[in-house]
Design a protein around this motif. Sequence first.
Motif, mmCIF file in Angstrom:
data_model
loop_
_atom_site.group_PDB
_atom_site.id
_atom_site.type_symbol
_atom_site.label_atom_id
_atom_site.label_comp_id
_atom_site.label_asym_id
_atom_site.label_seq_id
_atom_site.Cartn_x
_atom_site.Cartn_y
_atom_site.Cartn_z
ATOM 1 N N ARG A 9 40.595 24.738 59.632
ATOM 2 C CA ARG A 9 39.603 23.792 59.121
ATOM 3 C C ARG A 9 39.483 23.816 57.598
ATOM 4 N NH1 ARG A 9 39.327 24.949 63.961
ATOM 5 N NH2 ARG A 9 38.349 23.698 65.551
ATOM 6 N N GLY A 10 40.354 24.549 56.939
ATOM 7 C CA GLY A 10 40.367 24.573 55.478
ATOM 8 C C GLY A 10 39.251 25.396 54.871
ATOM 9 N N LEU A 11 38.707 26.345 55.616
ATOM 10 C CA LEU A 11 37.602 27.146 55.116
ATOM 11 C C LEU A 11 38.070 28.421 54.410
ATOM 12 C CD1 LEU A 11 35.291 26.836 58.244
ATOM 13 C CD2 LEU A 11 35.196 25.502 56.137
ATOM 14 N N VAL A 12 39.367 28.696 54.428
ATOM 15 C CA VAL A 12 39.918 29.888 53.800
ATOM 16 C C VAL A 12 40.519 29.489 52.464
ATOM 17 C CG1 VAL A 12 41.614 31.737 54.018
ATOM 18 C CG2 VAL A 12 40.381 30.943 56.027
ATOM 19 N N ASN A 13 40.006 30.078 51.380
ATOM 20 C CA ASN A 13 40.526 29.780 50.050
ATOM 21 C C ASN A 13 41.679 30.683 49.659
ATOM 22 O OD1 ASN A 13 38.604 27.807 49.642
ATOM 23 N ND2 ASN A 13 37.137 29.253 48.796
ATOM 24 N N ASP A 14 41.638 31.937 50.096
ATOM 25 C CA ASP A 14 42.657 32.888 49.687
ATOM 26 C C ASP A 14 42.658 34.064 50.654
ATOM 27 O OD1 ASP A 14 44.636 34.038 48.185
ATOM 28 O OD2 ASP A 14 43.360 34.584 46.498
ATOM 29 N N VAL A 15 43.806 34.702 50.783
ATOM 30 C CA VAL A 15 43.919 35.928 51.554
ATOM 31 C C VAL A 15 44.213 37.027 50.548
ATOM 32 C CG1 VAL A 15 45.177 37.164 53.352
ATOM 33 C CG2 VAL A 15 44.740 34.710 53.587
ATOM 34 N N ILE A 16 43.348 38.043 50.488
ATOM 35 C CA ILE A 16 43.458 39.081 49.478
ATOM 36 C C ILE A 16 44.133 40.307 50.082
ATOM 37 C CG2 ILE A 16 42.157 40.570 47.912
ATOM 38 C CD1 ILE A 16 39.870 38.533 48.123
ATOM 39 N N ASP A 17 45.135 40.823 49.371
ATOM 40 C CA ASP A 17 45.780 42.072 49.763
ATOM 41 C C ASP A 17 44.730 43.176 49.684
ATOM 42 O OD1 ASP A 17 47.479 44.207 50.197
ATOM 43 O OD2 ASP A 17 48.393 44.129 48.205
#
Length: 49
Positions: A9-17
């Motif tokens: 749904r486009g709610l994730v802006n970034d995945v952080i290590d």
Amino acid sequence: MNFSYAAERGLVNDVIDPAKTRPVLIRALEVLRSKHADLPLRKHGNPPL
């Protein structure tokens, strides 16, 4: 919330290590410290009764 549900749904802006979480959060908070939002003038005031 399931990650795939949010990502679809486009709610994730970034995945952080995980190893970089602290520097990413520090940078985000530094940016927010100086953020200034120009709010519009009130759209509707209180009408006289």
